[in-house]
Motif scaffolding. Structure first.
Motif, mmCIF file in Angstrom:
data_model
loop_
_atom_site.group_PDB
_atom_site.id
_atom_site.type_symbol
_atom_site.label_atom_id
_atom_site.label_comp_id
_atom_site.label_asym_id
_atom_site.label_seq_id
_atom_site.Cartn_x
_atom_site.Cartn_y
_atom_site.Cartn_z
ATOM 1 N N THR A 166 -2.530 1.873 7.274
ATOM 2 C CA THR A 166 -3.010 1.755 8.651
ATOM 3 C C THR A 166 -4.452 1.265 8.691
ATOM 4 O O THR A 166 -4.777 0.334 9.433
ATOM 5 N N PHE A 167 -5.323 1.884 7.883
ATOM 6 C CA PHE A 167 -6.726 1.456 7.885
ATOM 7 C C PHE A 167 -6.899 0.047 7.351
ATOM 8 O O PHE A 167 -7.733 -0.711 7.843
ATOM 9 N N ILE A 168 -6.113 -0.331 6.340
ATOM 10 C CA ILE A 168 -6.203 -1.696 5.812
ATOM 11 C C ILE A 168 -5.737 -2.697 6.864
ATOM 12 O O ILE A 168 -6.327 -3.765 7.010
ATOM 13 N N THR A 169 -4.707 -2.349 7.616
ATOM 14 C CA THR A 169 -4.238 -3.238 8.687
ATOM 15 C C THR A 169 -5.297 -3.389 9.770
ATOM 16 O O THR A 169 -5.549 -4.489 10.255
ATOM 17 N N TRP A 170 -5.919 -2.287 10.149
ATOM 18 C CA TRP A 170 -6.925 -2.313 11.216
ATOM 19 C C TRP A 170 -8.231 -2.965 10.790
ATOM 20 O O TRP A 170 -8.830 -3.709 11.550
ATOM 21 N N LEU A 171 -8.698 -2.650 9.574
ATOM 22 C CA LEU A 171 -10.054 -3.012 9.179
ATOM 23 C C LEU A 171 -10.144 -4.074 8.093
ATOM 24 O O LEU A 171 -11.235 -4.505 7.741
ATOM 25 N N GLY A 172 -9.031 -4.452 7.508
ATOM 26 C CA GLY A 172 -9.049 -5.377 6.384
ATOM 27 C C GLY A 172 -9.054 -4.603 5.077
ATOM 28 O O GLY A 172 -9.281 -3.395 5.065
ATOM 29 N N PRO A 173 -8.813 -5.288 3.973
ATOM 30 C CA PRO A 173 -8.647 -4.587 2.695
ATOM 31 C C PRO A 173 -9.863 -3.771 2.246
ATOM 32 O O PRO A 173 -9.727 -2.591 1.942
ATOM 33 N N LEU A 174 -11.026 -4.357 2.191
ATOM 34 C CA LEU A 174 -12.183 -3.646 1.645
ATOM 35 C C LEU A 174 -12.613 -2.492 2.538
ATOM 36 O O LEU A 174 -12.716 -1.339 2.091
ATOM 37 N N ARG A 175 -12.850 -2.769 3.796
ATOM 38 C CA ARG A 175 -13.284 -1.691 4.698
ATOM 39 C C ARG A 175 -12.202 -0.629 4.866
ATOM 40 O O ARG A 175 -12.499 0.562 4.939
ATOM 41 N N GLY A 176 -10.950 -1.046 4.908
ATOM 42 C CA GLY A 176 -9.852 -0.094 5.023
ATOM 43 C C GLY A 176 -9.774 0.845 3.830
ATOM 44 O O GLY A 176 -9.570 2.056 3.985
ATOM 45 N N MET A 177 -9.963 0.297 2.628
ATOM 46 C CA MET A 177 -9.944 1.147 1.427
ATOM 47 C C MET A 177 -11.129 2.108 1.421
ATOM 48 O O MET A 177 -10.987 3.271 1.033
ATOM 49 N N LEU A 178 -12.295 1.643 1.832
ATOM 50 C CA LEU A 178 -13.475 2.511 1.839
ATOM 51 C C LEU A 178 -13.337 3.635 2.865
ATOM 52 O O LEU A 178 -13.707 4.783 2.595
ATOM 53 N N VAL A 179 -12.786 3.322 4.031
ATOM 54 C CA VAL A 179 -12.565 4.364 5.044
ATOM 55 C C VAL A 179 -11.533 5.366 4.527
ATOM 56 O O VAL A 179 -11.676 6.579 4.723
ATOM 57 N N THR A 180 -10.493 4.886 3.864
ATOM 58 C CA THR A 180 -9.483 5.781 3.297
ATOM 59 C C THR A 180 -10.111 6.707 2.260
ATOM 60 O O THR A 180 -9.790 7.902 2.210
ATOM 61 N N LYS A 181 -11.005 6.195 1.449
ATOM 62 C CA LYS A 181 -11.682 7.032 0.448
ATOM 63 C C LYS A 181 -12.575 8.075 1.122
ATOM 64 O O LYS A 181 -12.612 9.230 0.704
ATOM 65 N N ALA A 182 -13.270 7.679 2.179
ATOM 66 C CA ALA A 182 -14.102 8.641 2.911
ATOM 67 C C ALA A 182 -13.238 9.741 3.526
ATOM 68 O O ALA A 182 -13.608 10.923 3.486
ATOM 69 N N LEU A 183 -12.102 9.367 4.077
ATOM 70 C CA LEU A 183 -11.184 10.356 4.637
ATOM 71 C C LEU A 183 -10.650 11.276 3.539
ATOM 72 O O LEU A 183 -10.541 12.486 3.737
ATOM 73 N N GLY A 184 -10.344 10.712 2.382
ATOM 74 C CA GLY A 184 -9.902 11.527 1.244
ATOM 75 C C GLY A 184 -10.963 12.517 0.809
ATOM 76 O O GLY A 184 -10.654 13.673 0.462
ATOM 77 N N GLU A 238 0.858 -1.190 0.000
ATOM 78 C CA GLU A 238 0.000 0.000 0.000
ATOM 79 C C GLU A 238 0.891 1.237 0.000
ATOM 80 O O GLU A 238 1.778 1.372 0.833
ATOM 81 N N GLY A 239 0.650 2.150 -0.929
ATOM 82 C CA GLY A 239 1.479 3.330 -1.076
ATOM 83 C C GLY A 239 1.231 4.405 -0.037
ATOM 84 O O GLY A 239 2.118 5.181 0.288
ATOM 85 N N SER A 240 0.034 4.466 0.499
ATOM 86 C CA SER A 240 -0.320 5.509 1.452
ATOM 87 C C SER A 240 -0.173 4.993 2.879
ATOM 88 O O SER A 240 -0.727 3.947 3.219
ATOM 89 N N PRO A 241 0.541 5.728 3.745
ATOM 90 C CA PRO A 241 0.632 5.274 5.129
ATOM 91 C C PRO A 241 -0.720 5.272 5.840
ATOM 92 O O PRO A 241 -0.992 4.415 6.676
ATOM 93 N N VAL A 242 -1.582 6.218 5.490
ATOM 94 C CA VAL A 242 -2.928 6.248 6.076
ATOM 95 C C VAL A 242 -3.714 5.034 5.603
ATOM 96 O O VAL A 242 -4.348 4.333 6.396
ATOM 97 N N GLY A 243 -3.674 4.771 4.295
ATOM 98 C CA GLY A 243 -4.355 3.601 3.761
ATOM 99 C C GLY A 243 -3.826 2.311 4.353
ATOM 100 O O GLY A 243 -4.585 1.399 4.671
#
Length: 105
Positions: free
Chosen positions: A41-59, A34-39
């Motif tokens: 972190t969220f992928i590690t915490w929430l798993g790939p799908l939910r982590g990516m969706l949370v990252t998009k919401a934050l973006g 994963e290129g983004s440190p924020v992404g």
């Protein structure tokens, strides 16, 4: 709904689907990072799908809040948030495909 907002929402949906699909493809090849440190972190915490969706919401918030504070209308804020995150998602999907094809270091 304005035409621009509808196009921005379509870009967001297409970009998100492309990003999620290409990320799963890149993960399955074993070389994905994963290129983004924020992404990451969220992928590690929430798993790939939910982590990516949370990252998009934050973006979307990172894009939308300054525009709203500057006095942009709700329609403008929504259009730019959707288009911005959708466009970035398409770029990430392209990066993932290049990674899978062996053209990205």
């Amino acid at each position: 709904m304005s035409r621009r907002l509808a196009v921005a929402i379509a870009l967001l949906v297409v970009g998100t689907v492309a990003d999620v699909w290409s990320t799963y493809l890149a993960i399955s090849t074993g070389g994905f990072v994963e290129g983004s440190p924020v992404g990451r972190t969220f992928i590690t915490w929430l798993g790939p799908l939910r982590g990516m969706l949370v990252t998009k919401a934050l973006g979307m918030a990172v894009i939308g809040i300054p525009i709203a504070v500057a006095g942009g209308s709700r329609r403008l804020v929504a259009t730019l948030m959707c288009a911005g995150v959708g466009g970035l998602s398409l770029l990430v999907a392209g990066r993932n495909l290049l990674l899978v094809a062996g053209y990205w270091p």
